[in-house]
Scaffold this active site. Sequence first.
Site, PDB file in Angstrom:
ATOM      1  N   ASP A 184      32.591  45.773  42.621  1.00 58.95           N
ATOM      2  CA  ASP A 184      33.103  45.439  41.281  1.00 58.95           C
ATOM      3  C   ASP A 184      34.609  45.628  41.315  1.00 58.95           C
ATOM      4  O   ASP A 184      35.109  46.746  41.500  1.00 58.95           O
ATOM      5  CB  ASP A 184      32.461  46.351  40.228  1.00 58.95           C
ATOM      6  CG  ASP A 184      32.655  45.813  38.815  1.00 58.95           C
ATOM      7  OD1 ASP A 184      33.404  44.826  38.647  1.00 58.95           O
ATOM      8  OD2 ASP A 184      32.069  46.380  37.878  1.00 58.95           O
ATOM      9  N   ASP A 190      34.257  38.638  39.732  1.00 57.33           N
ATOM     10  CA  ASP A 190      34.736  39.918  40.264  1.00 57.33           C
ATOM     11  C   ASP A 190      33.614  40.869  40.662  1.00 57.33           C
ATOM     12  O   ASP A 190      33.858  42.065  40.834  1.00 57.33           O
ATOM     13  CB  ASP A 190      35.626  40.594  39.223  1.00 57.33           C
ATOM     14  CG  ASP A 190      34.895  40.909  37.933  1.00 57.33           C
ATOM     15  OD1 ASP A 190      33.873  40.274  37.666  1.00 57.33           O
ATOM     16  OD2 ASP A 190      35.358  41.788  37.186  1.00 57.33           O
ATOM     17  N   GLU A 191      32.405  40.363  40.832  1.00 55.59           N
ATOM     18  CA  GLU A 191      31.276  41.262  41.048  1.00 55.59           C
ATOM     19  C   GLU A 191      30.236  40.581  41.927  1.00 55.59           C
ATOM     20  O   GLU A 191      29.945  39.391  41.752  1.00 55.59           O
ATOM     21  CB  GLU A 191      30.666  41.616  39.686  1.00 55.59           C
ATOM     22  CG  GLU A 191      29.617  42.680  39.705  1.00 55.59           C
ATOM     23  CD  GLU A 191      29.096  42.989  38.309  1.00 55.59           C
ATOM     24  OE1 GLU A 191      28.202  43.840  38.210  1.00 55.59           O
ATOM     25  OE2 GLU A 191      29.575  42.377  37.327  1.00 55.59           O
TER      26      GLU A 191
END
EC number: 2.7.7.7
Length: 477
Positions: free
Chosen positions: A11, A105-106
């Site tokens: 993350d 983003d993960e």
Amino acid sequence: MRAAPTILHLDMDAFFAAAEQASKPSLRGKPVVVGGLGPRGVVATASYEARRFGVHSAMPMGQARRLAPNAAYLVPRFAFYRAISGQVMELLGRLSPLVEPLSLDEAFVDLEAGGVADDSAGAREAGERLRRDILTTTGLTGSVGLAGSKMLAKIASEEAKPDGLVLIEPGTERELLGPRSVRIIPGVGPATGEHLRRAGIGTVAEVVEAGEDELVRLLGRAHGTSLYAMALGRDDRPVVAERDAKSVSVEDTFDVDLHDRLRIRLEVERLAERCVARLRGSGHSGRTIVLKVRRYDFSTLTRSETLRGPTDDPVVVRDAAARLLDLVDTTGGVRLLGVGVSGLADYTQEDLFAQAEAEAVAEAEAGAEAAADATAVAEAGTEAAERAAETGPQAPAAAPPAATETAERHWAPGNDVRHAVYGPGWVQGSGVGRVTVRFEEPCSAPGRVRTFVVGDPDLEPADPLPLVPGGATVSTA
């Protein structure tokens, strides 16, 4: 559950805001808020400096401004974020063929499938190496969680924030989860959490004590059974390399409710064209056109139409969205509009024939309706015909002037520009015919601020510069 912590969850830390700080030296260490800047905008991401004032994602932007009036408020640059995300996902792909992106983003990574780790030591080494590579490649930081299941890996990455790594050894799950709030379990939101709290269940240990039967009674079989298993640390969901897109959609929230029917129709047509551009960009076509309308009283209506064959034709999607709009009462005003396409498929030659057939049928039906309408008008006489002419489509001149809107979007706070004399910079703000620019680069010292007239011929939009020396150039064209 695995016997080794070989599922990794990455993350990125405050991704949008961190990317803005990395590209703008004057904002490093200062509160930054990224999101919609209009009266109805919401926060997409807040930097850790802004979070100290209580600003968080999904918060109304007006509330954020009251909490942190001195923060920098910037519009999102999604093309920029996608480019950085691509660099990060490439690094994940070097670890394993099984990478499951959840957002820009993960992502989850199956380290065991990549052969890079089969025990705790190997997993930790892979996680630390990933964090170093991300920093070197993008200049940004990410937090890593390692565990024997996806649920625990995600919990571990939350514990690791910001810029850390947490590894949960298999066999320690119950001890770790027991004293935590039940909200830590995926799928337990505010409503479920409050429902459990009223039943005297506030921690994960209390979920286990309540037992599966009681949870099923409180929450229903599917949710109750799943919650009980996760409270015990049981989660056997695999890392899935690819997730098929189910739909493509775009929507806009307006600063002021729209009342003019022609303006609403023009906005729907504009959204339909944006939706098709995104549809084509993903390499798909779709059969079902969906219109979303949120009215002045926050009530939300959706209408859909399914075509005979998949399409990525902007005319077909636009016309279908316009027909759906005719089914919606917009009296009182509209605050949000959205257009989507679902029932996605890869575009094939057969789709072209199916769509051509659908269009031919539609044209025939439209011709029959037009003939019937013409007969009805003739029978109604001249007075009815005049009324029909008066209420027919109006000239596009009735739409609100676009010059001001274009200028505001053109010089939105945070966007990149280049000046013929002063070089690259970014917009700090604009208004009253002026635009203020700070001239600096990602690897420079904080730069000077200068103000220009909006129409200055030496000032033009630009692509973002790479965050690190030798990094990939980002094109937003």
